[in-house]
Structures are given as structure tokens and as C-alpha cells.
Motif scaffolding. Sequence first.
Motif, short mmCIF file in Angstrom:
data_model
loop_
_atom_site.label_atom_id
_atom_site.label_comp_id
_atom_site.label_asym_id
_atom_site.label_seq_id
_atom_site.Cartn_x
_atom_site.Cartn_y
_atom_site.Cartn_z
N MET A 230 0.83 -1.21 0.00
CA MET A 230 0.00 0.00 0.00
C MET A 230 0.87 1.26 0.00
SD MET A 230 -3.14 -0.73 -0.27
CE MET A 230 -2.73 -2.11 -1.30
N ASN A 231 2.00 1.22 0.72
CA ASN A 231 2.95 2.34 0.66
C ASN A 231 3.45 2.54 -0.77
OD1 ASN A 231 2.81 3.11 3.30
ND2 ASN A 231 4.80 2.31 3.88
N TYR A 232 3.77 1.44 -1.44
CA TYR A 232 4.21 1.53 -2.83
C TYR A 232 3.12 2.10 -3.74
CZ TYR A 232 8.72 -0.83 -2.62
OH TYR A 232 10.02 -1.15 -2.38
N LEU A 233 1.89 1.71 -3.49
CA LEU A 233 0.78 2.20 -4.31
C LEU A 233 0.65 3.72 -4.18
CD1 LEU A 233 -1.74 1.69 -6.09
CD2 LEU A 233 -3.03 1.51 -3.97
N VAL A 234 0.63 4.22 -2.95
CA VAL A 234 0.51 5.66 -2.73
C VAL A 234 1.75 6.38 -3.26
CG1 VAL A 234 0.23 7.45 -0.98
CG2 VAL A 234 -1.05 5.33 -0.79
N SER A 235 2.92 5.77 -3.11
CA SER A 235 4.16 6.36 -3.63
C SER A 235 4.09 6.53 -5.14
CB SER A 235 5.34 5.48 -3.24
OG SER A 235 6.52 5.89 -3.88
N GLY A 236 3.66 5.51 -5.83
CA GLY A 236 3.55 5.58 -7.29
C GLY A 236 2.52 6.60 -7.74
N SER B 63 3.99 10.27 -7.21
CA SER B 63 4.97 10.68 -8.22
C SER B 63 4.32 10.84 -9.59
CB SER B 63 6.12 9.67 -8.28
OG SER B 63 5.65 8.40 -8.65
N MET B 64 3.37 10.00 -9.91
CA MET B 64 2.71 10.11 -11.21
C MET B 64 1.90 11.41 -11.30
SD MET B 64 0.21 7.40 -13.09
CE MET B 64 1.34 6.09 -12.78
N ILE B 65 1.21 11.76 -10.23
CA ILE B 65 0.44 13.01 -10.22
C ILE B 65 1.37 14.21 -10.35
CG2 ILE B 65 -0.97 14.51 -8.75
CD1 ILE B 65 -2.26 11.90 -7.67
N ALA B 66 2.48 14.21 -9.61
CA ALA B 66 3.39 15.36 -9.62
C ALA B 66 3.99 15.58 -11.01
CB ALA B 66 4.50 15.16 -8.59
N PHE B 67 4.51 14.55 -11.63
CA PHE B 67 5.17 14.72 -12.92
C PHE B 67 4.18 14.97 -14.04
CE2 PHE B 67 8.65 12.93 -10.58
CZ PHE B 67 9.70 13.67 -11.05
N SER B 68 3.02 14.35 -13.98
CA SER B 68 2.02 14.61 -15.00
C SER B 68 1.51 16.04 -14.91
CB SER B 68 0.85 13.64 -14.85
OG SER B 68 1.29 12.33 -15.03
N TYR B 69 1.27 16.51 -13.69
CA TYR B 69 0.79 17.88 -13.52
C TYR B 69 1.84 18.89 -13.99
CZ TYR B 69 -0.84 22.20 -11.60
OH TYR B 69 -1.23 23.51 -11.48
N TYR B 70 3.09 18.67 -13.62
CA TYR B 70 4.16 19.62 -13.99
C TYR B 70 4.32 19.70 -15.51
CZ TYR B 70 8.47 22.26 -13.38
OH TYR B 70 9.41 23.24 -13.40
N GLY B 71 4.33 18.57 -16.18
CA GLY B 71 4.45 18.55 -17.63
C GLY B 71 3.25 19.21 -18.30
N ASN B 72 2.06 18.96 -17.78
CA ASN B 72 0.87 19.56 -18.35
C ASN B 72 0.84 21.07 -18.12
OD1 ASN B 72 -1.69 19.37 -19.71
ND2 ASN B 72 -2.61 19.82 -17.72
N GLU C 186 7.35 5.27 -15.79
CA GLU C 186 7.75 3.86 -15.75
C GLU C 186 7.94 3.41 -14.31
OE1 GLU C 186 11.67 1.34 -16.91
OE2 GLU C 186 10.99 2.79 -18.39
N GLY C 187 8.62 4.23 -13.53
CA GLY C 187 8.81 3.90 -12.12
C GLY C 187 7.49 3.84 -11.38
N SER C 188 6.62 4.81 -11.62
CA SER C 188 5.32 4.83 -10.95
C SER C 188 4.49 3.62 -11.34
CB SER C 188 4.56 6.10 -11.31
OG SER C 188 5.26 7.23 -10.92
N MET C 189 4.45 3.34 -12.63
CA MET C 189 3.65 2.20 -13.07
C MET C 189 4.24 0.88 -12.58
SD MET C 189 1.02 3.34 -14.41
CE MET C 189 0.32 1.84 -15.02
N SER C 190 5.55 0.75 -12.57
CA SER C 190 6.12 -0.50 -12.07
C SER C 190 5.86 -0.63 -10.58
CB SER C 190 7.61 -0.58 -12.37
OG SER C 190 8.33 0.38 -11.65
N ILE C 191 5.92 0.49 -9.84
CA ILE C 191 5.59 0.43 -8.42
C ILE C 191 4.14 0.02 -8.25
CG2 ILE C 191 5.18 1.86 -6.37
CD1 ILE C 191 7.70 3.41 -7.07
N LYS C 192 3.24 0.65 -9.02
CA LYS C 192 1.81 0.36 -8.86
C LYS C 192 1.48 -1.07 -9.25
CE LYS C 192 -1.35 2.85 -10.13
NZ LYS C 192 -2.35 3.50 -10.87
N LEU C 193 1.95 -1.50 -10.42
CA LEU C 193 1.58 -2.83 -10.90
C LEU C 193 2.18 -3.93 -10.03
CD1 LEU C 193 1.86 -2.30 -14.75
CD2 LEU C 193 -0.21 -2.47 -13.37
#
Length: 184
Positions: free
Chosen positions: A117-123, A126-135, A166-173
Motif C-alpha cells: 500500500m505504501n508503494y501504491l501511494v508512492s507511485g 509521483s505520477m500526479i506530480a510529474f504529470s501535472y508539472y508537464g501539463n 515507468e517507475g510509478s507504473m512499475s511500483i503500482k503494478l
Amino acid sequence: MEIGCFVVCVSGWILVCSTMPTEIWTWSEVESIVLTSSNYFSNLWKDCVSDSTGVSDCKGIPSMFGLNWDIHMCRALIIISIILGFFGAILVLVGMKCTKIGGSEVTNARVTFAGGMNYLVSGLCSMIAFSYYGNKIRAEFQDPNFRAQKFEIGVAVPHLQCLCWEGSMSIKLKEQTHACLQAP
């Protein structure tokens, strides 16, 4: 299977950690005369200026109150992601069947599930932060009413976003796989 999931989760966490020290997240070039031009680039922690001779001058962002809320949000989400990923790795390492540290099998399963669950929230962080910044960079660049200096996505951001996603998705999956295998 557990060791493979653990290795992929830790490698995803390392990929997210590797995005922090990269300098060129946003980039802009201003040509003043024929022989000189200035390049402005920045990340979440500092702003830099470089001229055509290659000399760079970087300064840290001087005021916490002078930053926009979105930079604060991205900083916080990335730091939370790194901290949760670290604790997730420790919990999963303690709870794996092959380590025999956590105690009974039910306790190991619960500890591993908590690490997952820690890994899920971690992923997700990070995914929200980088997606938001790029957008945000894309939206400001394409907005015709935006009058401040327009920045492009820097040299490193596509690679950072790819690594982070990739890191976020690998953490989540792998977390989901890990959690399903260890669910009490």
C-alpha cells in the motif's frame, strides 16, 4: 515471484529518486543579438541562466513564500513519494516469506500488504506530480493570453516523465501483484 516484485518496486523507487537532481525541467531561449543568446532553465529547486559560451549561473529559489502553489505541491508529492517508497521497501523486505523476520505467516502477509500500500501511494504521488508539472508547462506554452516568459518542456523532462511514469507504473503494478499474493 516475491523477489521479482520486490526488485521491480525498488527499481521503480530508484527511478523516481533519480528524477530529483536533474536540472533542465523547463527551458527557454532568448536571442538578444547575433553572437549571444541566453538559455533559461529550471527545476523544482533552482533557476539557472546560461549564455552562448556555456557559462551557467544557478541560484536556489530564495523564498518559500514566493513560489506558486503548484511548485510546492509537486515538491511535496515527490518527497512524499520517495519517503513512502523507502518505507514500503523496508516493510516488504521484512514481510517477505524468504526473510523470516516478520514472525508468523499472517503477520508477514499483513506487513507485506502494508508495504504494498505504501508503494501504491508512492507511485500515485509521483505520477500526479510529474504529470501535472508537464501539463502545466504545455498549457502555459500554448496559451495565447499567457504574457510571462514561455518555457518549453526541458531536455530532461520527457526522459524524466518517461522514467517517472515507468517507475510509478512499475511500483503500482508490482505492488498490486505483491498485495494480491500476500493478502491475509
